[in-house]
Design a protein around this motif. Structure first.
Motif, PDB file in Angstrom:
ATOM      1  N   PRO A   1       0.777  -1.108   0.018  1.00 22.83           N
ATOM      2  CA  PRO A   1      -0.066   0.085   0.097  1.00 22.83           C
ATOM      3  C   PRO A   1       1.011   1.290   0.026  1.00 22.83           C
ATOM      4  CG  PRO A   1      -0.716  -1.623   1.705  1.00 22.83           C
ATOM      5  CD  PRO A   1       0.553  -2.084   1.069  1.00 22.83           C
ATOM      6  N   ALA A   2       0.441   2.461  -0.607  1.00 19.48           N
ATOM      7  CA  ALA A   2       1.225   3.381  -0.773  1.00 19.48           C
ATOM      8  C   ALA A   2       1.317   4.067   0.676  1.00 19.48           C
ATOM      9  CB  ALA A   2       0.376   4.632  -1.765  1.00 19.48           C
ATOM     10  N   HIS A   3       0.494   3.816   1.428  1.00 21.04           N
ATOM     11  CA  HIS A   3       0.447   4.755   2.785  1.00 21.04           C
ATOM     12  C   HIS A   3       1.429   3.623   3.775  1.00 21.04           C
ATOM     13  CE1 HIS A   3      -2.826   1.598   3.149  1.00 21.04           C
ATOM     14  NE2 HIS A   3      -2.258   1.536   4.544  1.00 21.04           N
ATOM     15  N   ALA A   4       2.035   2.663   3.422  1.00 16.94           N
ATOM     16  CA  ALA A   4       2.616   2.000   4.072  1.00 16.94           C
ATOM     17  C   ALA A   4       4.195   2.754   4.775  1.00 16.94           C
ATOM     18  CB  ALA A   4       3.095   0.630   3.656  1.00 16.94           C
ATOM     19  N   ASP A   5       4.581   2.456   5.981  1.00 19.50           N
ATOM     20  CA  ASP A   5       5.739   3.041   6.464  1.00 19.50           C
ATOM     21  C   ASP A   5       6.944   2.348   5.765  1.00 19.50           C
ATOM     22  OD1 ASP A   5       7.778   4.290   7.831  1.00 19.50           O
ATOM     23  OD2 ASP A   5       6.741   4.515   9.504  1.00 19.50           O
ATOM     24  N   VAL A   6       7.492   2.608   4.744  1.00 20.97           N
ATOM     25  CA  VAL A   6       8.538   2.056   4.340  1.00 20.97           C
ATOM     26  C   VAL A   6       9.747   2.080   5.167  1.00 20.97           C
ATOM     27  CG1 VAL A   6       9.980   1.948   2.326  1.00 20.97           C
ATOM     28  CG2 VAL A   6       7.764   2.504   1.898  1.00 20.97           C
ATOM     29  N   ASP A   7      10.162   3.066   5.784  1.00 23.17           N
ATOM     30  CA  ASP A   7      11.187   2.889   6.803  1.00 23.17           C
ATOM     31  C   ASP A   7      11.071   2.033   7.692  1.00 23.17           C
ATOM     32  OD1 ASP A   7      12.804   4.812   5.229  1.00 23.17           O
ATOM     33  OD2 ASP A   7      11.708   6.643   6.325  1.00 23.17           O
ATOM     34  N   ALA A   8       9.604   2.068   8.453  1.00 22.62           N
ATOM     35  CA  ALA A   8       9.729   1.079   9.386  1.00 22.62           C
ATOM     36  C   ALA A   8       9.568  -0.207   9.306  1.00 22.62           C
ATOM     37  CB  ALA A   8       8.236   1.476   9.952  1.00 22.62           C
ATOM     38  N   ILE A   9       9.055  -0.355   8.196  1.00 22.30           N
ATOM     39  CA  ILE A   9       9.061  -1.998   7.653  1.00 22.30           C
ATOM     40  C   ILE A   9      10.481  -2.207   7.315  1.00 22.30           C
ATOM     41  CG2 ILE A   9       8.493  -3.490   5.638  1.00 22.30           C
ATOM     42  CD1 ILE A   9       6.012  -1.548   5.264  1.00 22.30           C
ATOM     43  N   ALA A  10      11.221  -1.799   6.790  1.00 22.74           N
ATOM     44  CA  ALA A  10      12.912  -2.149   6.355  1.00 22.74           C
ATOM     45  C   ALA A  10      13.632  -1.885   7.782  1.00 22.74           C
ATOM     46  CB  ALA A  10      13.366  -0.955   5.586  1.00 22.74           C
ATOM     47  N   SER A  11      13.512  -1.097   8.773  1.00 23.61           N
ATOM     48  CA  SER A  11      14.047  -1.329   9.778  1.00 23.61           C
ATOM     49  C   SER A  11      13.643  -2.594  10.727  1.00 23.61           C
ATOM     50  CB  SER A  11      13.810   0.123  10.617  1.00 23.61           C
ATOM     51  OG  SER A  11      14.290  -0.104  11.704  1.00 23.61           O
ATOM     52  N   PHE A  12      12.361  -2.753  10.640  1.00 23.18           N
ATOM     53  CA  PHE A  12      11.848  -4.118  11.453  1.00 23.18           C
ATOM     54  C   PHE A  12      12.566  -5.206  10.774  1.00 23.18           C
ATOM     55  CE2 PHE A  12       8.947  -7.694  11.732  1.00 23.18           C
ATOM     56  CZ  PHE A  12       8.959  -7.859  12.924  1.00 23.18           C
ATOM     57  N   TYR A  13      12.436  -5.515   9.509  1.00 23.04           N
ATOM     58  CA  TYR A  13      13.093  -6.701   8.816  1.00 23.04           C
ATOM     59  C   TYR A  13      14.591  -6.631   8.992  1.00 23.04           C
ATOM     60  CZ  TYR A  13       8.550  -8.251   7.568  1.00 23.04           C
ATOM     61  OH  TYR A  13       7.169  -8.743   7.698  1.00 23.04           O
ATOM     62  N   ASP A  14      15.243  -5.516   9.055  1.00 18.27           N
ATOM     63  CA  ASP A  14      16.651  -5.469   9.422  1.00 18.27           C
ATOM     64  C   ASP A  14      16.971  -5.733  10.542  1.00 18.27           C
ATOM     65  OD1 ASP A  14      19.503  -5.170   8.682  1.00 18.27           O
ATOM     66  OD2 ASP A  14      19.224  -3.160   9.854  1.00 18.27           O
ATOM     67  N   ALA A  15      16.125  -5.552  11.578  1.00 12.66           N
ATOM     68  CA  ALA A  15      16.499  -5.793  13.021  1.00 12.66           C
ATOM     69  C   ALA A  15      16.108  -7.232  13.325  1.00 12.66           C
ATOM     70  CB  ALA A  15      15.439  -5.317  14.069  1.00 12.66           C
ATOM     71  N   VAL A  16      15.290  -7.991  12.627  1.00  6.21           N
ATOM     72  CA  VAL A  16      15.181  -9.467  12.587  1.00  6.21           C
ATOM     73  C   VAL A  16      16.126 -10.243  12.388  1.00  6.21           C
ATOM     74  CG1 VAL A  16      13.521 -11.309  11.810  1.00  6.21           C
ATOM     75  CG2 VAL A  16      12.497  -9.291  12.683  1.00  6.21           C
ATOM     76  N   MET A  17      16.700  -9.638  11.052  1.00  7.36           N
ATOM     77  CA  MET A  17      17.647 -10.267  10.232  1.00  7.36           C
ATOM     78  C   MET A  17      19.044 -10.179  11.383  1.00  7.36           C
ATOM     79  SD  MET A  17      17.231 -11.500   7.255  1.00  7.36           S
ATOM     80  CE  MET A  17      18.501 -11.028   5.702  1.00  7.36           C
ATOM     81  N   GLN A  18      19.333  -9.113  12.045  1.00  5.34           N
ATOM     82  CA  GLN A  18      20.231  -9.069  12.977  1.00  5.34           C
ATOM     83  C   GLN A  18      20.147  -9.771  14.323  1.00  5.34           C
ATOM     84  OE1 GLN A  18      21.789  -4.938  13.623  1.00  5.34           O
ATOM     85  NE2 GLN A  18      21.396  -4.570  11.632  1.00  5.34           N
ATOM     86  N   GLY A  19      18.952  -9.941  14.552  1.00  7.55           N
ATOM     87  CA  GLY A  19      18.700 -10.599  15.817  1.00  7.55           C
ATOM     88  C   GLY A  19      18.830 -11.971  15.796  1.00  7.55           C
ATOM     89  N   MET A  20      18.185 -12.570  14.499  1.00 10.11           N
ATOM     90  CA  MET A  20      18.571 -14.097  14.058  1.00 10.11           C
ATOM     91  C   MET A  20      20.109 -14.190  14.025  1.00 10.11           C
ATOM     92  SD  MET A  20      15.409 -14.887  11.563  1.00 10.11           S
ATOM     93  CE  MET A  20      16.313 -14.959  10.211  1.00 10.11           C
ATOM     94  N   SER A  21      20.955 -13.293  13.646  1.00  8.93           N
ATOM     95  CA  SER A  21      22.332 -13.616  13.477  1.00  8.93           C
ATOM     96  C   SER A  21      22.885 -13.712  14.861  1.00  8.93           C
ATOM     97  CB  SER A  21      23.188 -12.572  12.619  1.00  8.93           C
ATOM     98  OG  SER A  21      24.367 -12.586  12.807  1.00  8.93           O
TER      99      SER A  21
END
Length: 182
Positions: free
Chosen positions: A133-153
């Motif tokens: 969706p155009a209204h999605a918070d792209v920065d928040a989504i990217a930050s969340f998935y990056d944090a998940v990847m780092q956390g899994m590491s």
């Protein structure tokens, strides 16, 4: 690469490196110039090899959600491969103390931010393609998935099983709908 991956930059001595490479110090310095330059090249090689599949998944996924899901699943495999050190070399290196070397600290920070940028670019493409969706918070989504990847590491490095990491990845994938506000 493996010696740095296992021990970190500060924990790796020149003797460790010359023994692993089967060369003398003069040859190492002639080939790489310094321990720092060798470390940078090892990180680049890691990114080009171990990190390539997740990067490709983000780039080539049919939708942003599918791309993110595949990148997370690949990360589970890479971080828990029993034949290699556990966790992401870049994430682990960025968490070690490099305050005494600002150039190296900044380089590691830039590498670490690259993953978040890749997530952001893929989600932005999803917005452009209409699957986010155009209204999605792209920065928040990217930050969340990056944090998940780092956390899994970090969890992998601390001994989490492949199954435990997969549960984290699948939970993060399930969060997609909430994050994109559908």
């Amino acid at each position: 690469m493996t010696v740095f991956w296992e021990r970190g930059y500060a924990g790796t001595s020149m003797t460790d490196l010359t023994e692993a490479m089967g060369i003398g110090s003069p040859s190492l310095y002639a080939a790489f110039g310094s321990k720092e330059q060798l470390f940078r090249e090892a990180l680049a090689y890691y990114d080009e090899t171990e990190g390539a599949a997740a990067t490709k998944a983000l780039r080539e996924g049919t939708t942003a959600r599918a791309a993110v899901a595949e990148a997370l699943r690949i990360n589970v495999e890479v971080c828990s491969d029993p034949a290699k050190p556990r966790g992401c070399m870049i994430v682990l290196s960025a968490t070690t103390n490099t305050d005494d070397n600002p150039r190296l600290r900044d380089y590691l920070r830039e590498l670490s931010l690259g993953n978040e940028r890749a997530f952001r670019e893929r989600v932005e493409r999803g917005v452009a393609d209409g699957d986010v969706p155009a209204h999605a918070d792209v920065d928040a989504i990217a930050s969340f998935y990056d944090a998940v990847m780092q956390g899994m590491s970090l969890q992998a490095h601390n001994g989490a099983s492949r199954a435990a990491l997969a549960r984290v990845a699948e939970g993060a994938i399930a969060a997609w709908e909430t994050l994109t506000l559908r």
